[in-house]
Design an enzyme around this catalytic site. Structure first.
Site, PDB file in Angstrom:
ATOM      1  N   HIS A 270     -35.935  16.943 -45.318  1.00  0.00           N
ATOM      2  CA  HIS A 270     -35.457  15.562 -45.324  1.00  0.00           C
ATOM      3  C   HIS A 270     -34.676  15.245 -44.035  1.00  0.00           C
ATOM      4  CE1 HIS A 270     -33.869  11.921 -47.455  1.00  0.00           C
ATOM      5  NE2 HIS A 270     -32.893  12.078 -46.588  1.00  0.00           N
ATOM      6  N   GLU A 271     -33.713  16.099 -43.721  1.00  0.00           N
ATOM      7  CA  GLU A 271     -32.901  15.846 -42.522  1.00  0.00           C
ATOM      8  C   GLU A 271     -33.747  15.959 -41.260  1.00  0.00           C
ATOM      9  OE1 GLU A 271     -30.086  14.449 -42.841  1.00  0.00           O
ATOM     10  OE2 GLU A 271     -30.022  14.812 -44.997  1.00  0.00           O
ATOM     11  N   HIS A 274     -35.231  12.624 -40.604  1.00  0.00           N
ATOM     12  CA  HIS A 274     -34.270  11.733 -39.931  1.00  0.00           C
ATOM     13  C   HIS A 274     -34.182  12.078 -38.438  1.00  0.00           C
ATOM     14  CE1 HIS A 274     -32.573   9.463 -43.227  1.00  0.00           C
ATOM     15  NE2 HIS A 274     -32.219  10.522 -43.904  1.00  0.00           N
ATOM     16  N   GLU A 300     -34.627   6.063 -43.698  1.00  0.00           N
ATOM     17  CA  GLU A 300     -34.860   6.826 -44.926  1.00  0.00           C
ATOM     18  C   GLU A 300     -36.366   6.970 -45.205  1.00  0.00           C
ATOM     19  OE1 GLU A 300     -32.092   8.076 -45.832  1.00  0.00           O
ATOM     20  OE2 GLU A 300     -32.800   9.184 -47.561  1.00  0.00           O
TER      21      GLU A 300
HETATM   22 ZN   LIG Z   1     -31.626  10.539 -45.903  1.00  0.00          ZN
END
Ligand SMILES: [Zn+2]
Length: 393
Positions: A270-271, A274, A300
């Site tokens: 997830h990171e 980003h 997101e």
């Molecule tokens: Zn996030």
């Protein structure tokens, strides 16, 4: 207004960009201090660190809303036909920000900064002790400050719209109400249908996975997903996050649970999503609106694309499951690729957003919104304590 030549306009634009760059540099210094606060700073350092961040926040604010900046923006905006399309877009976004934030005083910005630093520290303590009362007053202070912010800047239909503007420009709570109402109806039914069926087994994720080995696999994942390790680094933190100092220095953090492999796997992916977005922003527009993320929703969308559409897909693990098995030979020796794939897609509610599955994640966002919207209005104390089932003391 006095007629401006193309040369005057160009030199005014460069002057404005010069100031914008200084504001961005101060903002980056704040970000480094924040990163350090969450990654490695000793607890005793918190009060002075909060003060340092507040001072720099006040300085950045004063510089960005100075009358000189306002005059440059107005003049350039009025003659944006003499600018390139990119320059004109930068100026128009700068004008939106200037019109909003110039209404806030330096002392307000500093007060807000101190309150946020204090609240973060108390949230960490409250989380460790599993005791909301530690965080309650700090949260109350932030809610009051954000209400004051919305009232000072001004809003049309709802104070939440103004606060939302910072993250999703031009989106309104009315649009969110409609969007979430539609999503909720379909999602509740979908989740109910799934829960009536036989559930997949993900017990293999809940075993002992040594911290260091998880860390090594996380670095393997970052590299395979295309994260530029020469333009960033990974560290541990209590709450996984990504922070950018420039597209050439984008830091990520992750956290580990030695009894549950899923925590680290999807936090890291997830990171990384980003970070890939931030590393891909154009360096030529450093510090300018065109060099910044367009909205939190888009941000997101990138992290969740990698986390769910890639990180929970069979195709992805066809390429990487052998490496995971080699890393954890004892824990995964009896788990085949298909069982792994099914297990990592288990749909089950959790109280922690960052650990939520692909479907329940949306409920975390919707519940958060349903809590936040009434909080942005007066008499919020009654509302939140009622929602939390507590006495309004
Ligand atoms: Zn996030």
């Amino acid at each position: 207004m006095q007629h401006q030549t193309v040369m005057d306009i160009s030199s005014s634009y460069q002057k404005l960009i010069g100031i914008t760059r200084k504001v961005a540099d101060i903002g980056t210094a704040i970000a480094v201090l924040q990163w350090d606060k969450e990654v490695g700073m000793p607890t005793k350092g918190i009060p002075f660190r909060s003060q340092q961040i507040a001072t720099l926040s006040g300085m950045a604010h004063e510089l960005s809303v100075s009358p000189a900046v306002g005059e440059l923006i107005e003049m350039l905006h009025a003659q944006d036909n003499l600018l390139t399309p990119e320059e004109a877009r930068n100026v128009s976004l700068m004008k939106l920000n200037y019109d909003r934030y110039s209404k806030l005083s330096e002392s307000f910005v500093m007060r807000r900064s101190v309150a946020c630093s204090k609240a973060y520290h108390q949230w960490v303590q409250a989380r460790a002790a599993n005791d909301f009362s530690i965080f309650k007053d700090a949260l109350a202070e932030i809610v009051t400050i954000k209400q004051e912010e919305a009232a000072t800047i001004g809003f049309e239909a709802h104070p939440y719209d103004e606060l939302l503007n910072e993250f999703e420009p031009d989106y309104t709570s009315r649009q969110l109400d409609e969007l979430f109402a539609g999503v909720k109806v379909k999602l509740v039914d979908f989740v109910r249908q799934i829960r009536t069926k036989a559930q997949v087994d993900n017990s293999f994720l809940h075993q002992f996975f040594p911290k260091q080995t998880q860390w090594d696999f996380s670095n393997y994942l970052l590299q395979k997903l295309g994260y530029d390790v020469d333009a960033g680094r990974q560290d541990w933190s209590r709450h996984p996050f990504t922070i950018s100092f420039s597209p050439q220095d984008v830091r990520v953090t992750t956290r580990v649970d030695e009894q549950y492999l899923g925590n680290l796997l999807w936090s890291s992916i997830h990171e990384c999503g980003h970070a890939l977005y931030e590393q891909g922003l154009p360096t030529t527009h450093y510090g300018q609106p065109l060099g910044r993320p367009i909205s939190l929703g888009i941000h997101e969308s990138q992290s969740r694309l990698w986390e769910n559409n890639v990180g929970r897909s069979l195709s992805f693990w066809k390429g990487h499951y052998q490496q995971l098995k080699t890393t954890f030979p004892t824990q995964l020796s009896q788990v085949g690729l298909n069982d792994f794939y099914k297990g990592i897609n288990l749909v089950a509610p959790t109280l922690i957003r960052t650990e939520a599955d692909e479907l329940h994640y949306h409920f975390h966002i919707m519940i958060r919104y349903e809590l936040e919207k009434p909080l942005s209005k007066a008499h919020w104390q009654l509302t939140i304590w009622k929602l939390l089932g507590m006495n309004a003391t």
